[in-house]
Scaffold this motif. Structure first.
Motif, short mmCIF file in Angstrom:
data_model
loop_
_atom_site.label_atom_id
_atom_site.label_comp_id
_atom_site.label_asym_id
_atom_site.label_seq_id
_atom_site.Cartn_x
_atom_site.Cartn_y
_atom_site.Cartn_z
N VAL A 1 31.61 -4.76 6.25
CA VAL A 1 32.11 -6.03 6.78
C VAL A 1 33.62 -6.02 6.89
O VAL A 1 34.21 -6.47 7.90
CB VAL A 1 31.63 -7.20 5.89
N ILE A 2 34.30 -5.48 5.88
CA ILE A 2 35.76 -5.41 5.91
C ILE A 2 36.23 -4.51 7.05
O ILE A 2 37.18 -4.83 7.79
CB ILE A 2 36.30 -4.91 4.56
N VAL A 3 35.56 -3.36 7.21
CA VAL A 3 35.94 -2.43 8.28
C VAL A 3 35.77 -3.09 9.65
O VAL A 3 36.64 -2.98 10.53
CB VAL A 3 35.09 -1.15 8.19
N LEU A 4 34.67 -3.79 9.83
CA LEU A 4 34.43 -4.45 11.13
C LEU A 4 35.46 -5.55 11.38
O LEU A 4 35.89 -5.74 12.53
CB LEU A 4 33.02 -5.02 11.16
N LEU A 5 35.86 -6.26 10.35
CA LEU A 5 36.86 -7.31 10.51
C LEU A 5 38.21 -6.71 10.93
O LEU A 5 38.87 -7.22 11.84
CB LEU A 5 37.01 -8.10 9.21
N VAL A 6 38.60 -5.64 10.27
CA VAL A 6 39.86 -4.97 10.63
C VAL A 6 39.78 -4.40 12.05
O VAL A 6 40.72 -4.51 12.84
CB VAL A 6 40.20 -3.88 9.60
N MET A 7 38.64 -3.79 12.37
CA MET A 7 38.48 -3.22 13.70
C MET A 7 38.51 -4.30 14.77
O MET A 7 39.05 -4.08 15.87
CB MET A 7 37.16 -2.45 13.78
N SER A 8 37.96 -5.48 14.49
CA SER A 8 37.99 -6.55 15.48
C SER A 8 39.42 -6.95 15.80
O SER A 8 39.77 -7.20 16.96
CB SER A 8 37.19 -7.75 14.97
#
Length: 323
Positions: free
Chosen positions: A13-20
């Motif tokens: 979830v953290i990775v996806l948030l940063v990637m967004s």
């Protein structure tokens, strides 16, 4: 195992948030879609109206928050060019890319792994040396050149296979696929072969190096001393011991093939996500570009999670260590 899954899910979830955030900012600084959406002869009033319509007059932080809010609801916006929801557009193109990718990676694994095991089992034989020499070409020759050569030989000169397109499809659970029809297979062979050559070479060389190392271990020596046949040793011991790096490569290559099949899809005019993203970049269709990159990010995160779980299933030591 449950705590490991929860921990990895939180990291995802953290990775996806940063990637967004990175994806949104990266796409935001690429050109001005208004220059593509409206005619150069449009008045200033018309330009301002279009800018307000798409929310491009808002500060970038506010645009990102609205994008994040829509993303939480599963809404990736509306395409500037196609004037339809991005999710609908991706859903129309995704089956073609999934079909091409899965067939290419499965073919690369089914051919590359046995050849690599043989090359590692008998490294001094003429056939093994030939296999390793040919595998180098898979890394060295560009994909677009191989695709053009395949079209020239099999489509133009021999006329055996079509040069492009998806061909006739048949529906499975309401989704059209080419592999269900004979004409679809004819259109599928060349792009799948072109897409699989690099993966096949990688699988082959990885399996060969793993087999050569495994054959020197005490496990194999004891198995031979116990009178176990060579075929059983290769199936039950060698293949199991080299399976973890092969699973890693299979998972990552599946994701990278799905994400970067655009060269093959462009050459063979395959109507998948790769061709869609190329067209979207040319027309600065921001919602489609952002949605595609987010899909790729989510795909890699999901595949990495599956690979970690496969590790634990293949190697009991990892399960105990994580526990």
């Amino acid at each position: 195992m449950a705590s490991f899954i929860l921990r990895r899910f939180g990291q995802a979830v953290i990775v996806l948030l940063v990637m967004s955030l990175l994806v949104f900012l990266g796409v935001y600084v690429i050109g001005n879609p208004i220059d593509v959406l409206i005619s150069p002869d449009a008045t200033q009033e018309m330009r301002l109206q279009v800018i307000r319509q798409y929310g491009l007059d808002l500060p970038i932080w506010q645009q990102y928050l609205e994008f994040l809010e829509r993303l939480m609801r599963g809404d990736l916006g509306r395409s500037f060019v196609y004037n339809m929801p991005v999710m609908t557009l991706i859903a129309q193109r995704l089956p073609a890319t999934l079909e091409l990718t899965l067939i290419a990676v499965l073919f690369a694994s089914a051919v590359g792994i046995p050849l690599g095991i043989y090359a590692g089992y008998k490294p001094n034989s003429v056939l093994a040396k030939s296999i390793m020499a040919v595998s180098i070409l898979g890394f060295s020759v560009p994909t677009f050149w191989i695709g053009l050569m395949l079209i020239m030989v099999f489509a133009v000169q021999l006329g055996w296979l079509p040069a492009g397109g998806r061909g006739q499809t048949a529906e499975l659970f309401g989704v059209p696929f080419s592999f269900l029809t004979a004409d679809g297979w004819k259109h599928l062979i060349l792009p799948a072969l072109n897409l699989s050559l690099f993966k096949m070479s990688m699988m082959c060389r990885l399996a060969a190096s793993g087999t050569r190392e495994t054959m020197l271990t005490d496990t194999i020596k004891f198995a031979r001393a116990a009178g176990i046949s060579e075929g059983t040793i290769l199936r039950r011991h060698v293949l199991k011991l080299i399976s973890i790096p092969l699973v890693t490569v299979f998972g990552l290559e599946l994701g990278s093939t799905l994400a970067f099949a655009l060269v093959t899809e462009t050459i063979f005019n395959w109507p998948g996500l790769g061709k869609l993203i190329v067209d979207s970049i040319m027309s600065l269709d921001r919602p489609v570009m952002v949605a595609y990159l987010m899909l790729v990010s989510a795909l890699f995160v999901f595949i990495n999670l599956c690979v970690d779980l496969a590790y634990a299933a293949l190697d009991p030591r990892l399960r105990h260590g994580r526990g």
